[in-house]
Design an enzyme around this catalytic site. Structure first.
Site, mmCIF file in Angstrom:
data_model
loop_
_atom_site.group_PDB
_atom_site.id
_atom_site.type_symbol
_atom_site.label_atom_id
_atom_site.label_comp_id
_atom_site.label_asym_id
_atom_site.label_seq_id
_atom_site.Cartn_x
_atom_site.Cartn_y
_atom_site.Cartn_z
ATOM 1 N N GLU A 50 18.263 2.732 -6.975
ATOM 2 C CA GLU A 50 17.110 3.481 -7.485
ATOM 3 C C GLU A 50 17.492 4.877 -7.976
ATOM 4 O OE1 GLU A 50 14.119 5.050 -4.762
ATOM 5 O OE2 GLU A 50 15.471 4.638 -3.082
ATOM 6 N N LYS A 59 40.502 -12.977 -3.284
ATOM 7 C CA LYS A 59 40.353 -11.522 -3.154
ATOM 8 C C LYS A 59 38.981 -11.138 -2.614
ATOM 9 C CE LYS A 59 38.511 -9.592 -6.357
ATOM 10 N NZ LYS A 59 39.113 -8.982 -7.533
ATOM 11 N N LYS A 60 37.923 -11.745 -3.193
ATOM 12 C CA LYS A 60 36.569 -11.393 -2.770
ATOM 13 C C LYS A 60 36.311 -11.836 -1.329
ATOM 14 C CE LYS A 60 32.395 -9.775 -3.479
ATOM 15 N NZ LYS A 60 31.380 -10.400 -4.344
ATOM 16 N N GLU A 71 42.521 -3.005 -4.764
ATOM 17 C CA GLU A 71 41.707 -4.006 -4.072
ATOM 18 C C GLU A 71 42.459 -4.588 -2.874
ATOM 19 O OE1 GLU A 71 38.858 -5.754 -7.661
ATOM 20 O OE2 GLU A 71 40.776 -6.733 -7.249
ATOM 21 N N HIS A 92 12.684 1.215 -3.591
ATOM 22 C CA HIS A 92 13.001 2.126 -2.495
ATOM 23 C C HIS A 92 12.964 1.402 -1.149
ATOM 24 C CE1 HIS A 92 13.366 6.008 -0.569
ATOM 25 N NE2 HIS A 92 12.370 5.681 0.245
ATOM 26 N N CYS A 116 40.370 -13.655 -8.192
ATOM 27 C CA CYS A 116 38.999 -13.264 -7.855
ATOM 28 C C CYS A 116 38.476 -13.876 -6.556
ATOM 29 C CB CYS A 116 38.043 -13.668 -8.986
ATOM 30 S SG CYS A 116 38.693 -13.484 -10.636
ATOM 31 N N CYS A 119 42.242 -16.998 -11.145
ATOM 32 C CA CYS A 119 40.992 -16.582 -10.499
ATOM 33 C C CYS A 119 40.717 -17.391 -9.241
ATOM 34 C CB CYS A 119 39.829 -16.715 -11.476
ATOM 35 S SG CYS A 119 38.221 -16.360 -10.739
ATOM 36 N N TYR A 123 43.881 -2.124 -10.508
ATOM 37 C CA TYR A 123 42.781 -2.587 -9.661
ATOM 38 C C TYR A 123 43.272 -3.627 -8.659
ATOM 39 C CZ TYR A 123 42.267 -6.909 -12.424
ATOM 40 O OH TYR A 123 42.483 -8.118 -13.021
ATOM 41 N N GLY A 178 51.941 0.379 -7.144
ATOM 42 C CA GLY A 178 51.117 0.272 -8.341
ATOM 43 C C GLY A 178 49.765 0.911 -8.116
#
Length: 505
Positions: free
Chosen positions: A493, A88-89, A226, A488, A85, A80, A222, A219
């Site tokens: 919402e 990647k993020k 990503e 809103h 993670c 990670c 995910y 592949g």
């Protein structure tokens, strides 16, 4: 019957070896050096070790990163932090910023077009941040008096781990309780000629110093989508080759919407295709040959980088599990555990991606590790709850979900509410921009109509689903959702307006 079992056990080499090791341990070695030894310095292992140390126990962590076939290696923290993670993020965010820059002129910003991205600057910033996290983990272990061994570990007997440094120095460590948390590594399709020699995986992508250039990602996981998404977002020519369906295990209607948006975003897809060989050309480019199963044809193209994202395998090879009787699933190679994370050997436990039937997610590994330490040393009996775990796929338009998908559900007993709309913040002032977002709610048809699953494709899907996950964990119902007042103007919402059902057609 009992005599037959006894005779079998007494003639079993593994049983005899374990028996005499245990006998030697009891008679001669006395107390073990540590109360807890964790093998694997990833998110789950570190969480377990630090939690155990808070109970005043003597704890050690043994961690070693075997370099990838391309020679990539990294520090403490696991997948990670180093190759998952976190980087990647950050690269996903870089891609989103690029899209925002392109859209900014429609909101009055004077930005020279086209905008350009410099891989080396982004990569250096990401890598420096990851290294700071590596150091932070080392400091935290030291602060909590957890001993850290940078060694590769393997079982000598059920209470003894043989650690080996990169230089070949051996250290023997004993512990009353041992937790295996070594996680997994990307698979290579070694049956494909040139795959291992010329391809990379997610273990390498985030540590590249130079831009990967024109990239083929093989592949439909995910990880594949990503990485292809942010590579496209920073302006690289990116193609995804997928043999069958995208995002296996996720809701397939939502998965199809994810790939449809990616195609409109600029990512190319080779569907129902599989590679047969990779060759290096004189230009140093990689020529990939593949078969198209729909057309029955063989096709080729050249790329700067070929990345394999065809699944992950548990990192158990070096552990010598069979010597101590820890059972694994013969098909997956993962360790079989019970509800308390215990393996087939009572004082040996396993957590995280290496365990059979558990979600391959950082937060579940962390929570399971903490709870395990609390049960071992804190007089707790609480077990990890693996139901209704939320997750998000960080594709250009994110997909977040919690609970059941349509494929997992009993269709006769459930109702599916669906809505597709445009995202206001992305659509205003752009007549050429079609961006949709989608909600799907899976709930019981009868009685209180309890919500069993919720799916959202749209901006900041992770932030949206995290909030709704609490409601689902608490047993939220469809009528309660309809009585909730939306904020809103937001995308989230719209979930309070889900009146259209799939059943209605």
């Amino acid at each position: 019957m009992y005599s037959l079992i006894f005779t079998f056990l007494c003639t079993s080499p593994i049983f005899l070896a374990c028996f005499f090791c245990l006998l030697f341990h009891v008679l001669f070695t006395g107390k073990n050096e540590y109360d807890l030894l964790v093998i694997g310095g990833g998110s789950g292992g570190l969480a377990c070790a630090k939690e155990a140390a808070q109970f005043g126990r003597k704890v050690a962590v043994l961690d070693y990163v075997e370099p990838s076939p391309q020679g990539t290696k990294w520090g403490l923290g696991g997948t990670c932090v180093n190759v998952g993670c976190i980087p990647k993020k950050l690269m996903h965010q870089a891609a989103l910023l690029g899209s925002a820059l392109k859209d900014a002129q429609h909101y009055g910003w004077n930005i020279a077009q086209p905008v350009h991205h410099t891989w080396s600057l982004m990569a250096q910033a990401v890598q420096n941040y990851v290294k700071s996290l590596n150091w932070g983990h080392r400091v935290q272990l030291q602060d909590k008096k957890v001993k850290y061994f940078n060694m590769k570990g393997s079982f000598s007997d059920p209470y003894t781990i043989r650690g080996l440094t990169k230089a070949g120095k051996e250290t023997v460590v004993t512990a009353e309780n041992i937790v295996i948390a070594t996680g997994g590594r990307p698979k290579y399709p070694t049956h494909i000629a040139g795959a291992l020699e010329y391809g990379i995986t997610s273990d390498d992508l985030f540590w590249l110093k130079k831009s990967p250039g024109k990239t083929l990602v093989v592949g439909a996981s995910y990880v594949s989508l990503e990485c292809a998404g942010f590579l496209t977002g920073i302006g690289l020519d990116t193609t995804v080759m997928m043999r069958s369906i995208p995002l296996r295990g996720f809701d397939q209607q939502m998965a199809s919407l994810v790939t449809e948006h990616m195609e409109s975003y600029g990512t190319k897809f080779l569907k129902r295709c599989f590679p047969t060989k990779v060759e290096k050309l004189e230009s140093n480019r990689l020529q990939v040959t593949w078969k198209n199963t729909d057309l029955g044809t063989e096709e080729t193209d050249s790329f700067d980088t070929v990345m394999w994202a065809v699944g992950r395998a548990p990192d158990t090879e070096a552990l010598n599990l069979e010597a101590v009787g820890v059972k694994t699933n013969s098909e997956t190679g993962k360790i079989v555990v019970d509800a308390s994370e215990a393996t087939s050997v009572p004082h040996i436990y396993a957590i995280g991606d290496i365990t059979e039937g558990r979600p391959e997610l950082t937060p579940t590994a962390i929570a399971a590790g903490k709870l395990l330490a609390q049960r071992l040393f804190g007089q707790s009996s609480e077990l990890m709850d693996y139901d209704n775990v939320p997750t998000t796929v960080f594709t250009p338009l994110e997909y977040g979900c919690v609970g059941l998908s349509e494929e997992m559900a009993d269709l006769g007993a459930l109702q599916f509410h669906l809505i597709q709309l445009h995202a206001l913040s992305l659509n205003v002032l752009r007549k050429d921009l079609y961006v949709m977002y989608c909600f799907q709610v899976v709930c019981l048809r009868e009685r209180e109509q309890r919500i069993l699953g919720l799916h959202f494709i749209g901006p900041n899907a992770g932030e949206v689903i995290q909030g709704f996950a609490l409601g689902i964990k608490c047993g939220a119902t469809y009528p309660q959702l309809m009585k909730t007042i939306g904020i809103h103007p937001t995308c989230a919402e719209e979930i309070t307006k889900l009146h259209i059902t799939k059943r209605s057609g």
